[in-house]
Enzyme design. Structure first.
Site, PDB file in Angstrom:
ATOM      1  N   CYS A   2       3.498   0.491  -8.416  1.00  0.00           N
ATOM      2  CA  CYS A   2       3.943  -0.888  -8.222  1.00  0.00           C
ATOM      3  C   CYS A   2       4.519  -1.439  -9.525  1.00  0.00           C
ATOM      4  CB  CYS A   2       2.777  -1.764  -7.786  1.00  0.00           C
ATOM      5  SG  CYS A   2       2.104  -1.303  -6.194  1.00  0.00           S
ATOM      6  N   CYS A  36      -1.865   1.435  -4.228  1.00  0.00           N
ATOM      7  CA  CYS A  36      -0.588   2.062  -4.587  1.00  0.00           C
ATOM      8  C   CYS A  36      -0.557   2.470  -6.055  1.00  0.00           C
ATOM      9  CB  CYS A  36       0.605   1.195  -4.215  1.00  0.00           C
ATOM     10  SG  CYS A  36       0.874  -0.243  -5.242  1.00  0.00           S
ATOM     11  N   CYS A  62       0.871  -1.175   0.000  1.00  0.00           N
ATOM     12  CA  CYS A  62       0.000   0.000   0.000  1.00  0.00           C
ATOM     13  C   CYS A  62       0.910   1.228   0.000  1.00  0.00           C
ATOM     14  CB  CYS A  62      -1.001   0.001   1.157  1.00  0.00           C
ATOM     15  SG  CYS A  62      -0.322   0.127   2.808  1.00  0.00           S
TER      16      CYS A  62
END
Length: 137
Positions: A91, A87, A13
């Site tokens: 990522c 996120c 996250c």
């Protein structure tokens, strides 16, 4: 992932202070040493959310000593399953990995009554994931 190898799960996250910490703690609690569990954040906070610590303590899981970690490309590359929780595009994506995006409310700035249902939803999702990773004989 080979049959003999333990699956590796990475929870990501933004701040690695709430959702991903709770998810990693749930999976470690439920799976024991049968799964390698990691968590990280794209912009880690200085400390784990104290309300998340309290919420997890209520279910007998201590995350008070955990510290937010920065997401690394290596952590993603060496994980079998990558679960993102808000996120977004930060990522890294590698072929052959299993990616899941869990839409969960962010516990940041919320009180304990608001964080409990987030904790419980994460626990339920982690149990489903564990049943997929390690089917019961």
């Amino acid at each position: 992932m080979s049959e003999a190898a333990k699956p590796t799960v990475l929870f990501v996250c933004v701040h690695n202070a709430g959702r991903s910490q709770m998810a990693a703690a749930w999976l470690a609690h439920l799976a024991g040493d049968r799964v390698d569990v990691r968590s990280a954040g794209s912009a880690p906070a200085d400390a784990v959310n104290p309300v998340a610590v309290t919420a997890m303590a209520e279910v007998g899981i201590d995350i008070s000593a955990k510290t937010p970690k920065v997401l690394s490309v290596e952590a993603v590359r060496t994980s079998d399953v990558v679960i993102t929780m808000g996120c977004g595009d930060t990522c890294p994506v590698f072929p052959g990995k299993r990616y899941l995006d869990w839409k969960l409310e962010d516990p940041a700035g919320q009180n304990l009554d608001a964080v409990r249902p987030i904790r419980d939803e994460i626990g339920q999702r982690v149990q489903v994931l564990l049943d997929e990773l390690l089917p019961r004989a």
